[in-house]
Design a protein around this motif. Structure first.
Motif, mmCIF file in Angstrom:
data_model
loop_
_atom_site.group_PDB
_atom_site.id
_atom_site.type_symbol
_atom_site.label_atom_id
_atom_site.label_comp_id
_atom_site.label_asym_id
_atom_site.label_seq_id
_atom_site.Cartn_x
_atom_site.Cartn_y
_atom_site.Cartn_z
ATOM 1 N N ALA A 1 65.912 52.969 15.075
ATOM 2 C CA ALA A 1 64.487 53.245 14.870
ATOM 3 C C ALA A 1 63.831 52.114 14.094
ATOM 4 C CB ALA A 1 64.312 54.574 14.135
ATOM 5 N N ILE A 2 64.482 51.669 13.027
ATOM 6 C CA ILE A 2 63.956 50.546 12.253
ATOM 7 C C ILE A 2 64.036 49.264 13.057
ATOM 8 C CG2 ILE A 2 64.262 49.157 10.168
ATOM 9 C CD1 ILE A 2 63.122 51.934 9.669
ATOM 10 N N ALA A 3 65.127 49.103 13.807
ATOM 11 C CA ALA A 3 65.284 47.900 14.630
ATOM 12 C C ALA A 3 64.173 47.789 15.671
ATOM 13 C CB ALA A 3 66.650 47.905 15.314
ATOM 14 N N ALA A 4 63.750 48.929 16.233
ATOM 15 C CA ALA A 4 62.685 48.921 17.234
ATOM 16 C C ALA A 4 61.357 48.489 16.625
ATOM 17 C CB ALA A 4 62.552 50.300 17.871
ATOM 18 N N VAL A 5 61.044 49.024 15.443
ATOM 19 C CA VAL A 5 59.813 48.625 14.748
ATOM 20 C C VAL A 5 59.869 47.140 14.395
ATOM 21 C CG1 VAL A 5 58.427 48.947 12.656
ATOM 22 C CG2 VAL A 5 59.398 50.930 13.819
ATOM 23 N N GLU A 6 61.011 46.713 13.903
ATOM 24 C CA GLU A 6 61.166 45.316 13.496
ATOM 25 C C GLU A 6 61.014 44.372 14.682
ATOM 26 O OE1 GLU A 6 64.102 42.761 10.566
ATOM 27 O OE2 GLU A 6 64.864 44.566 11.546
#
Length: 233
Positions: A158-163
């Protein structure tokens, strides 16, 4: 509101624990489809824990609503707390799975960010049980969330997608380069979460109708615009 909850993996059994299925499970005819049985238990338990919290939910009630037994629930999940952790895992797994199907990598950065924010708003609005579970776990200071390595692993993508969306936006010149991706994720979550968690009190205090289609659509657009303007160069 019923939700389709995808079952978490069955927990490893303690050494020496008998592998036999409880007699009442055999009598119920459910031994032919244990995955379905677990999914049914998790679906009902999700609603019970969301409505009553960990302390208020009762295994007897969950067993009655699923036409199973306490023995069967303990056979699959070992304890009330174990069932609660599995419910949390299933809830996070569902939202993360659907997020992965957005294919944000195929969209230009601003469009991808708008899609992610709109999805978060729509999902949380349509799944208030998820919000209640998160609120309940915050009351426990994340105690049971901390017991699950599965949930921590689920939130990495989830964080990787935002990043990834943010970095592409910076590289293209569309986004400013001084925003922390985790902070951005928190801001998206906070705006969408509050929209569900505080809607009743906010509506009463300020005399606003928040449930009409027009109000829902306007708030959705407002949140999307706030996030995009926050990161736009």
């Amino acid at each position: 509101m019923n939700q389709t909850v995808h079952p978490a993996p069955k927990p490893a059994r303690k050494r020496g624990r008998p592998a036999a299925v409880p007699a009442d499970a055999a009598d119920s005819g459910r031994t032919n489809d244990p995955e379905r049985t677990m999914a049914d238990i998790l679906e009902v338990a999700t609603a019970e824990f969301a409505a009553k919290g960990l302390a208020g939910a009762r295994i007897d009630e969950i067993a009655a609503l699923t036409r199973t037994s306490k023995r069967m629930i303990y056979y699959y999940f070992e304890s009330k707390e174990g069932l609660y952790v599995h419910v949390l895992e299933a809830a996070y797994a569902r939202i993360r799975r659907i997020e992965s199907e957005l294919h944000l990598e195929n969209l230009e950065p601003e469009r991808a960010l708008r899609t992610l924010v709109a999805f978060t708003y729509d999902y949380q609005l349509a799944n208030p049980d998820f919000i209640r579970l998160v609120m309940n776990e915050n009351m426990h200071r994340g105690e049971y969330l901390a017991r699950s390595t599965t949930i921590r692993r689920l939130n990495v993508p989830a964080i990787a997608a935002v990043e990834e969306v943010y970095r592409r936006g910076v590289a293209s010149g569309a986004f400013r380069p001084d925003v922390d991706p985790v902070d951005l994720h928190m801001s998206i979550s906070a705006l969408c979460f509050f929209n569900v968690s505080n809607r009743h009190t906010f509506s009463l205090i300020f005399g606003r109708e928040l449930d009409s289609p027009a109000a829902v659509a306007a708030r959705r657009e407002s949140i999307v615009e706030m996030i995009v303007r926050h990161v736009r160069r």
